[in-house]
Scaffold this active site. Structure first.
Site, PDB file in Angstrom:
ATOM      1  CB  ALA A   1     -10.522  -1.682  -8.097  1.00 33.05           C
TER       2      ALA A   1
ATOM      3  CB  CYS B   1      -0.998  -0.130   1.382  1.00 36.43           C
ATOM      4  SG  CYS B   1      -2.118   1.798   1.296  1.00 36.43           S
TER       5      CYS B   1
HETATM    6  C1  LIG Z   1     -11.038   2.789  -3.614  1.00 41.84           C
HETATM    7  C2  LIG Z   1      -9.990   2.005  -3.748  1.00 41.84           C
HETATM    8  C3  LIG Z   1      -9.496   1.019  -2.829  1.00 41.84           C
HETATM    9  C4  LIG Z   1      -7.855   0.521  -2.363  1.00 41.84           C
HETATM   10  N1  LIG Z   1      -7.797  -0.093  -0.951  1.00 41.84           N
HETATM   11  C5  LIG Z   1      -6.963  -1.604  -1.261  1.00 41.84           C
HETATM   12  C6  LIG Z   1      -6.703  -1.806   0.419  1.00 41.84           C
HETATM   13  O1  LIG Z   1      -7.050  -1.456   0.989  1.00 41.84           O
HETATM   14  N2  LIG Z   1      -5.902  -3.126  -0.235  1.00 41.84           N
HETATM   15  C7  LIG Z   1      -5.064  -3.104  -1.049  1.00 41.84           C
HETATM   16  O2  LIG Z   1      -4.210  -4.482  -1.702  1.00 41.84           O
HETATM   17  N3  LIG Z   1      -5.277  -2.798  -2.553  1.00 41.84           N
HETATM   18  C8  LIG Z   1      -6.403  -1.447  -2.395  1.00 41.84           C
HETATM   19  N4  LIG Z   1      -6.404  -1.259  -3.555  1.00 41.84           N
HETATM   20  C9  LIG Z   1      -5.643  -0.972  -4.429  1.00 41.84           C
HETATM   21  C10 LIG Z   1      -6.766  -2.110  -6.033  1.00 41.84           C
HETATM   22  O3  LIG Z   1      -6.812  -3.247  -5.327  1.00 41.84           O
HETATM   23  C11 LIG Z   1      -5.934  -1.961  -7.323  1.00 41.84           C
HETATM   24  O4  LIG Z   1      -4.727  -3.191  -7.048  1.00 41.84           O
HETATM   25  C12 LIG Z   1      -5.458  -0.480  -8.022  1.00 41.84           C
HETATM   26  O5  LIG Z   1      -6.362   0.153  -7.380  1.00 41.84           O
HETATM   27  C13 LIG Z   1      -5.207  -0.966  -9.162  1.00 41.84           C
HETATM   28  O6  LIG Z   1      -6.099  -1.705 -10.180  1.00 41.84           O
HETATM   29  P1  LIG Z   1      -7.490  -0.166 -11.084  1.00 41.84           P
HETATM   30  O7  LIG Z   1      -6.556   0.176 -11.816  1.00 41.84           O
HETATM   31  O8  LIG Z   1      -8.271  -1.530 -11.995  1.00 41.84           O
HETATM   32  O9  LIG Z   1      -8.508   0.168 -10.320  1.00 41.84           O
HETATM   33  C14 LIG Z   1      -7.578  -0.086  -3.869  1.00 41.84           C
HETATM   34  C15 LIG Z   1      -8.160   1.102  -4.911  1.00 41.84           C
HETATM   35  C16 LIG Z   1      -9.271   1.563  -5.136  1.00 41.84           C
HETATM   36  C17 LIG Z   1      -9.426   2.291  -6.682  1.00 41.84           C
END
Ligand SMILES: Cc1cc2nc3c(=O)[nH]c(=O)nc-3n(C[C@H](O)[C@H](O)[C@H](O)COP(=O)(O)O)c2cc1C
Length: 353
Positions: free
Chosen positions: A336, A192
């Site tokens: 996500a 993170c």
């Molecule tokens: C609103 C939000 C909250 C997130 N919270 C976490 C989390 O708690 N733990 C985690 O491993 N990744 C978290 N992520 C990262 C996502 O799992 C993912 O790795 C990242 O957003 C890339 O994917 P995307 O481009 O489809 O959004 C979060 C992403 C978003 C958008």
């Protein structure tokens, strides 16, 4: 029509209590032609929402009904932890794909683009968690809400600085709690970027220390499938990390968000409060960096004749993007950012020819 299932103008708590905000029609998915395999589980498809937007079992339930067969329950901790103040997500001005030279550099907020598939945001929550008493019961409830061929994955994070346990022990402890609550696959977040550069957020790029933690978790959860969540890193470093961790883990989820410095017009942090200048970015603009890591993981698996599971995450905004990563050789694909605004992404994925 535009949707906002996760309402970024509301606080994390409001989204937790009242979301997802969706009153549209539930899609009727096409008949399932062939069941798929994820670890030893039979599932309807290998599509999920990664750790983040699905704040509790109700969120997992709604997204499962929308056709995301592998919802990941947002990362929890062994202790209660409040969320960074709102806003937690802002739209970013990003017309082009990020490259590795963009990592940690400055960029500015923007508006929601006309096309949802061009959405890039920053998200900054700081891995909040309700107390284990609450989330353990909720995980049990979440498992019961899954339909046939659907599987909820649970994401956890260790917490440094606790009086009762050191960080390595806490990773093992929280993973064991997730298993006890009914977690069928445990994912551990090593990456993170919104934790002020702390050890817990940088673990993913450190082969020795990440392997130490993975070993501890393996000891504490027995043979429950274990995935670790990684961020972007160059191919040679990725190789060292995977080599060190593969004796203890069953799969790798990548990538987490790409860290950037989000600045306002005055040059200060666009997100309020201490330590929030650096913030994870996700959605459209991280697609190429994410695909690079998926490709590098596939190469390593081939080279070593290994069979570790690859969960590809990052920048997949359309059904076509998701299918392309599966065709590359990923075992699971998850969106996500796209899923926060597009309730019908899973349906289009299932209808894709
Ligand atoms: C609103 C939000 C909250 C997130 N919270 C976490 C989390 O708690 N733990 C985690 O491993 N990744 C978290 N992520 C990262 C996502 O799992 C993912 O790795 C990242 O957003 C890339 O994917 P995307 O481009 O489809 O959004 C979060 C992403 C978003 C958008």
């Amino acid at each position: 029509m535009q949707f906002e299932l996760y309402d970024i103008s509301k606080t994390y708590e409001e989204n937790y209590q009242d979301g997802p905000f969706f009153e549209g029609e539930m899609p009727t998915r096409p008949a399932i032609k062939q069941m798929q395999k994820v670890f030893d589980f039979e599932v309807n498809s290998r599509l999920g929402v990664p750790a983040g937007p699905l704040l509790n079992s109700h969120w997992c339930d709604v997204y499962a009904k929308l056709g995301f067969d592998l919802p990941v329950y947002k990362t929890v901790r062994s202790v209660e932890r409040t969320c960074h103040p709102a806003p937690n997500c802002i739209f970013l001005n990003a017309d082009d794909q990020f490259t590795n030279r963009d990592i940690n550099t400055e960029m500015k907020p923007g508006e929601r683009p006309e096309l949802d598939e061009k959405i890039t945001i920053t998200n900054s929550f700081g891995v909040p968690s309700l107390s284990p008493e609450v989330w353990m019961k909720d995980i049990e409830a979440g498992n019961k809400k899954m339909g046939p061929g659907q599987l909820m994955i649970v994401s956890v994070n260790g917490t440094p600085g606790l009086a009762e346990r050191d960080l390595v022990e806490d990773y093992g402890y929280v993973a064991a709690m997730a298993k006890e609550a009914g977690g069928k696959i445990i994912e551990v977040n090593y990456s993170c970027p919104n934790l002020g550069g702390s050890k817990e957020g940088a673990l993913f790029s450190d082969p020795e220390n990440s392997a130490l933690v993975s070993k501890k978790i393996r000891e504490s959860i027995g043979d429950t499938p274990l995935m670790i969540k990684l961020g972007w890193m160059p191919a040679d470093q990725l190789e060292k990390v995977i080599e060190a961790n593969r004796p203890y883990v069953d799969g790798f989820a990548a990538i987490n968000t790409i860290p950037r410095k989000i600045v306002n017009d005055q040059g200060g942090s666009a997100l309020p409060g201490e330590g929030r200048l650096q913030s994870g970015t996700c959605g459209f603009a991280i697609g190429e960096l994410a695909e690079e890591v998926t490709s590098n993981l596939i190469d390593l698996r081939t080279k070593w004749k290994d069979d570790f599971v690859i969960c590809s995450v990052g920048g997949m905004m359309t059904a076509q993007d998701l299918h392309r990563r599966l065709e590359m050789g990923a075992d699971m694909v998850m969106s996500a950012t796209a899923a926060m605004w597009d309730p019908y992404l899973a349906q289009r994925f299932h209808e894709y020819k």
